[in-house]
Every structure is written in structure tokens, then in C-alpha cells.
Design a protein around this motif. Structure first.
Motif, PDB file in Angstrom:
ATOM      1  N   ILE A  42      -7.782 -33.419   2.704  1.00  0.00           N
ATOM      2  CA  ILE A  42      -8.765 -33.816   3.720  1.00  0.00           C
ATOM      3  C   ILE A  42      -9.237 -32.580   4.490  1.00  0.00           C
ATOM      4  O   ILE A  42     -10.439 -32.381   4.702  1.00  0.00           O
ATOM      5  N   ALA A  43      -8.290 -31.724   4.898  1.00  0.00           N
ATOM      6  CA  ALA A  43      -8.633 -30.518   5.644  1.00  0.00           C
ATOM      7  C   ALA A  43      -9.472 -29.566   4.801  1.00  0.00           C
ATOM      8  O   ALA A  43     -10.411 -28.938   5.305  1.00  0.00           O
ATOM      9  N   ALA A  44      -9.142 -29.467   3.515  1.00  0.00           N
ATOM     10  CA  ALA A  44      -9.893 -28.574   2.626  1.00  0.00           C
ATOM     11  C   ALA A  44     -11.350 -29.020   2.504  1.00  0.00           C
ATOM     12  O   ALA A  44     -12.274 -28.196   2.478  1.00  0.00           O
ATOM     13  N   LEU A  63     -12.987 -30.919   4.776  1.00  0.00           N
ATOM     14  CA  LEU A  63     -13.649 -30.857   6.074  1.00  0.00           C
ATOM     15  C   LEU A  63     -13.934 -29.433   6.539  1.00  0.00           C
ATOM     16  O   LEU A  63     -14.960 -29.171   7.171  1.00  0.00           O
ATOM     17  N   PHE A  64     -13.038 -28.505   6.214  1.00  0.00           N
ATOM     18  CA  PHE A  64     -13.130 -27.175   6.816  1.00  0.00           C
ATOM     19  C   PHE A  64     -13.378 -26.037   5.825  1.00  0.00           C
ATOM     20  O   PHE A  64     -13.437 -24.876   6.238  1.00  0.00           O
ATOM     21  N   THR A  65     -13.500 -26.347   4.548  1.00  0.00           N
ATOM     22  CA  THR A  65     -13.837 -25.313   3.576  1.00  0.00           C
ATOM     23  C   THR A  65     -15.003 -25.808   2.719  1.00  0.00           C
ATOM     24  O   THR A  65     -15.537 -26.891   2.945  1.00  0.00           O
ATOM     25  N   SER A  66     -15.338 -25.020   1.716  1.00  0.00           N
ATOM     26  CA  SER A  66     -16.455 -25.397   0.839  1.00  0.00           C
ATOM     27  C   SER A  66     -16.044 -26.350  -0.281  1.00  0.00           C
ATOM     28  O   SER A  66     -16.871 -26.753  -1.087  1.00  0.00           O
ATOM     29  N   LYS A  67     -14.773 -26.725  -0.312  1.00  0.00           N
ATOM     30  CA  LYS A  67     -14.302 -27.627  -1.361  1.00  0.00           C
ATOM     31  C   LYS A  67     -14.950 -29.003  -1.209  1.00  0.00           C
ATOM     32  O   LYS A  67     -15.094 -29.516  -0.104  1.00  0.00           O
ATOM     33  N   LYS A  68     -15.342 -29.595  -2.327  1.00  0.00           N
ATOM     34  CA  LYS A  68     -15.966 -30.911  -2.327  1.00  0.00           C
ATOM     35  C   LYS A  68     -15.073 -31.927  -3.029  1.00  0.00           C
ATOM     36  O   LYS A  68     -14.242 -31.574  -3.855  1.00  0.00           O
ATOM     37  N   ALA A  69     -15.256 -33.176  -2.679  1.00  0.00           N
ATOM     38  CA  ALA A  69     -14.461 -34.240  -3.277  1.00  0.00           C
ATOM     39  C   ALA A  69     -15.364 -35.414  -3.635  1.00  0.00           C
ATOM     40  O   ALA A  69     -16.409 -35.621  -3.016  1.00  0.00           O
ATOM     41  N   ASN A  70     -14.948 -36.185  -4.639  1.00  0.00           N
ATOM     42  CA  ASN A  70     -15.714 -37.370  -4.999  1.00  0.00           C
ATOM     43  C   ASN A  70     -15.101 -38.607  -4.350  1.00  0.00           C
ATOM     44  O   ASN A  70     -14.207 -38.510  -3.493  1.00  0.00           O
ATOM     45  N   GLY A  74       4.219 -32.489  11.678  1.00  0.00           N
ATOM     46  CA  GLY A  74       4.526 -31.456  10.695  1.00  0.00           C
ATOM     47  C   GLY A  74       3.619 -31.526   9.482  1.00  0.00           C
ATOM     48  O   GLY A  74       3.181 -30.495   8.960  1.00  0.00           O
ATOM     49  N   ALA A  75       3.320 -32.738   9.025  1.00  0.00           N
ATOM     50  CA  ALA A  75       2.424 -32.908   7.876  1.00  0.00           C
ATOM     51  C   ALA A  75       1.041 -32.355   8.191  1.00  0.00           C
ATOM     52  O   ALA A  75       0.406 -31.694   7.354  1.00  0.00           O
ATOM     53  N   LEU A  76       0.562 -32.585   9.411  1.00  0.00           N
ATOM     54  CA  LEU A  76      -0.743 -32.053   9.826  1.00  0.00           C
ATOM     55  C   LEU A  76      -0.706 -30.529   9.922  1.00  0.00           C
ATOM     56  O   LEU A  76      -1.648 -29.837   9.495  1.00  0.00           O
ATOM     57  N   LEU A  77       0.371 -29.989  10.462  1.00  0.00           N
ATOM     58  CA  LEU A  77       0.491 -28.545  10.634  1.00  0.00           C
ATOM     59  C   LEU A  77       0.540 -27.822   9.292  1.00  0.00           C
ATOM     60  O   LEU A  77      -0.080 -26.767   9.119  1.00  0.00           O
ATOM     61  N   TRP A  78       1.286 -28.395   8.336  1.00  0.00           N
ATOM     62  CA  TRP A  78       1.381 -27.742   7.026  1.00  0.00           C
ATOM     63  C   TRP A  78       0.033 -27.780   6.307  1.00  0.00           C
ATOM     64  O   TRP A  78      -0.332 -26.816   5.626  1.00  0.00           O
ATOM     65  N   ALA A  79      -0.692 -28.870   6.464  1.00  0.00           N
ATOM     66  CA  ALA A  79      -2.037 -28.945   5.884  1.00  0.00           C
ATOM     67  C   ALA A  79      -2.912 -27.854   6.486  1.00  0.00           C
ATOM     68  O   ALA A  79      -3.665 -27.175   5.777  1.00  0.00           O
ATOM     69  N   GLY A  80      -2.799 -27.664   7.805  1.00  0.00           N
ATOM     70  CA  GLY A  80      -3.556 -26.615   8.466  1.00  0.00           C
ATOM     71  C   GLY A  80      -3.161 -25.237   7.969  1.00  0.00           C
ATOM     72  O   GLY A  80      -4.019 -24.375   7.733  1.00  0.00           O
ATOM     73  N   TYR A  81      -1.869 -25.020   7.795  1.00  0.00           N
ATOM     74  CA  TYR A  81      -1.383 -23.731   7.301  1.00  0.00           C
ATOM     75  C   TYR A  81      -1.934 -23.435   5.906  1.00  0.00           C
ATOM     76  O   TYR A  81      -2.395 -22.315   5.636  1.00  0.00           O
ATOM     77  N   CYS A  82      -1.896 -24.429   5.035  1.00  0.00           N
ATOM     78  CA  CYS A  82      -2.378 -24.235   3.662  1.00  0.00           C
ATOM     79  C   CYS A  82      -3.849 -23.857   3.630  1.00  0.00           C
ATOM     80  O   CYS A  82      -4.261 -22.989   2.856  1.00  0.00           O
ATOM     81  N   VAL A  83      -4.645 -24.503   4.472  1.00  0.00           N
ATOM     82  CA  VAL A  83      -6.089 -24.245   4.475  1.00  0.00           C
ATOM     83  C   VAL A  83      -6.416 -22.926   5.161  1.00  0.00           C
ATOM     84  O   VAL A  83      -7.216 -22.120   4.668  1.00  0.00           O
ATOM     85  N   VAL A  84      -5.771 -22.665   6.300  1.00  0.00           N
ATOM     86  CA  VAL A  84      -6.081 -21.469   7.082  1.00  0.00           C
ATOM     87  C   VAL A  84      -5.641 -20.198   6.372  1.00  0.00           C
ATOM     88  O   VAL A  84      -6.392 -19.219   6.280  1.00  0.00           O
ATOM     89  N   THR A  85      -4.405 -20.177   5.854  1.00  0.00           N
ATOM     90  CA  THR A  85      -3.873 -18.942   5.297  1.00  0.00           C
ATOM     91  C   THR A  85      -4.588 -18.509   4.020  1.00  0.00           C
ATOM     92  O   THR A  85      -4.629 -17.316   3.714  1.00  0.00           O
TER      93      THR A  85
END
Length: 299
Positions: free
Chosen positions: A109-111, A113-120, A166-177
Motif C-alpha cells: 500500500i505504501a509503495a 501511495l508514495f512511490t511510482s509503483k502501480k497496482a491493479n 510495528g507493521a506500519l513502521l516496517w512498511a515505512g522503512y521498506c519504502v523509505v530506505t
């Protein structure tokens, strides 16, 4: 150069090691308390990481990565360890661990919303099925039961809340880093900070509890530190030199494997409804992942 098949196998070892974390953290907390136990685990893991991934001078990392990466990673690890450590019994520890495994869904979801990744369109049922799985797990033996789920959460809102955060934070870490790390890996430094924060909490914030040093407690501590430290080291080898697609797909089954290992380590009995919920969480995560893979193939 490590052969791809060997590197992929090492990556699979990381998945197994991580799957044992919930049960091992809970066992260590039984002997040393939630905070001290977690501090000892991350101290041990830092030592393992220092001699496997080894130390890298901080000057080689970008300042953004050190600041935001540390903030997200340390916060996540604190939420993970303390949510399990503060759980009231073995069953609750496994349920808390399952809530934390919403991170693959949140990452997708974060990817988007906040990156160029698209989803169907698959991402929508993926999200709904993942959340349904958590309701199913927390609903006890009745399965889908919202009132029973709320009742369970009310018994220990701190643990469930930390796991969800924690689940939200790790999602943020994966996208940000991905965007600011430039391929760097500061896990050793981040684990050292986590250990330091936990020791400060234990020593100065009136969170002291008795410690039971025995052969079994020290064994569980070493196993937990090994699972944490070697798990990250093995995953690093897997994603750098192995088949990333295979490893990514396999990682989405971690909730089921984690529950299986945790139920064995903690001697906890899990009913049919729990396993149904765990499979729903896995299914939802996989659908979210496939939603981005499908879209990429069409471009």
C-alpha cells in the motif's frame, strides 16, 4: 561469487530463522522480562551481525539514511520485541506476531501511495483478505467474530497496538530506505541503537524485573540473538545473490511457518480457526504482491 542456488538456499534459512522469532522472544521474556530480555536479544544479535555483516564506517552512509532509517528501524524493532514480551500468554504472543505480519500488505500500500509503483485491482481484495484474516485469528475459536476480536484486544491493547504500529513502521522503512540508502545496509548500527534504547528503558525508566539465569534461558537467548542476527545476514546474501522472486514469494508464507514454530516452542494449541486466519493473511499479502507484479508486466 556465491552461486545463485546456494544464495537462494541461504535466503530460505533467513525465512526459517525469522519464523522462530516470536516463540524465542516470548521464551526469553519469561526468564528476563520484556524489556531486559529484548535488550539482551538485540545485544547478542548485534554481536552476531558485527562478525557476519561486519561494521561499516558511518561516514559511508548518507545522513538521511542514518537518521530516517535508524528512526524507523529502531522504532519497529522496539514495537516487535515489546509487543511479544508484554503478551500475557503463549496464544496471545502468537496472535500479536500475526498482527505484525500485516507489514507485507502495508508495504505494498505504501509503495503504491508514495512511490511510482502501480497496482491493479487485485490489491483491494488483497487488503480486505489480509484484514479479514486478522479478525479471524483474533476471533478465537469462533473465527469471524468482531466482538470477540475487540474483547481480546481490550485484554491487552498495548501488545496488539505495538504490533500493529510495528507493521506500519516496517512498511515505512521498506519504502523509505529503498530511496535513500543507495544500496547501503546499516542493520548492525541500527541493532546497536535498539539494544542501547532498551537498556536505557530497563535501567532508568523503572522497568526492572528479576532475571532467571539458567541453562535453558541462556540457550533461548543465544538462539533468539542468532535468529535475529544471522537471519538478517542470510537474507542480505539471498537478495543480493539469489533468486529474489522465489525468496519474495516464499517470504509471504512466513506467518504460517512462524505460527507453526511458535506453537511448538511455546507448547500452545492453535485451533482450526487460527490456521484459517493465518492462511487468509498470507493470501491477502500474496494478492497485494501480485497486484504490483501484474501491473509491471503490462507496462
Amino acid at each position: 561469487m556465491i552461486r545463485q542456488s546456494k544464495a537462494t538456499a541461504i535466503g530460505f534459512c533467513a525465512i526459517i530463522l525469522w519464523s522462530s522469532i516470536v516463540g524465542l522472544i516470548k521464551e526469553v521474556s519469561h526468564s528476563f522480562g520484556a524489556t531486559a530480555g529484548a535488550a539482551m536479544i538485540y545485544t547478542t544479535a548485534s554481536i552476531f551481525l558485527f562478525f557476519t555483516i561486519k561494521w561499516k564506517p558511518l561516514a559511508e552512509f548518507s545522513k538521511k539514511y542514518l537518521i530516517f532509517g535508524a528512526l524507523l528501524m529502531v522504532s519497529y524493532e522496539l514495537c516487535l520485541a515489546l509487543s511479544i514480551g508484554y503478551s500475557q500468554n503463549s496464544r496471545q504472543a502468537i496472535e500479536v506476531g500475526m498482527v505484525n505480519y500485516l507489514w507485507p500488505t502495508f508495504t505494498m500500500i505504501a509503495a503504491v501511495l508514495f512511490t511510482s509503483k502501480k497496482a491493479n485491482w487485485l490489491i483491494l481484495p488483497g487488503i480486505l483478505i489480509s484484514m479479514l484474516g486478522i479478525v479471524w485469528v483474533l476471533g478465537g475459536e469462533q473465527g469471524f467474530n468482531v466482538s470477540e476480536m475487540m474483547s481480546n484486544i481490550e485484554k491487552n491493547p498495548l501488545s496488539y497496538g505495538l504490533a500493529f504500529l510495528g507493521a506500519l513502521l516496517w512498511a515505512g522503512y521498506c519504502v523509505v530506505t529503498i530511496r535513500i540508502s543507495n544500496g547501503a545496509n546499516g542493520i548492525t548500527f541500527f541493532f546497536m541503537i535498539t539494544a542501547a534504547v532498551l537498556w536505557i528503558k530497563y535501567l532508568f525508566l523503572f522497568d526492572q524485573s528479576s532475571m532467571d539465569f539458567s541453562f535453558s534461558s541462556i540457550t533461548y537467548l543465544l538462539l533468539a540473538g542468532c535468529a535475529m542476527g544471522f537471519g538478517y545476514a542470510a537474507w542480505n546474501i539471498g537478495i543480493m545473490h539469489g533468486n529474489v522472486t522465489v525468496l519474495a514469494g516464499a517470504s509471504y508464507f512466513t506467518p504460517v511457518l512462524s505460527s507453526l514454530l511458535s506453537s511448538f516452542l511455546l507448547s500452545a494449541s492453535l485451533g482450526l480457526s487460527f490456521w484459517q486466519g493465518a492462511l487468509l493473511v498470507c493470501t491477502g499479502s500474496i494478492l497485494c504482491w501480485l497486484s504490483t507484479k501484474k501491473s509491471l508486466k503490462k507496462e
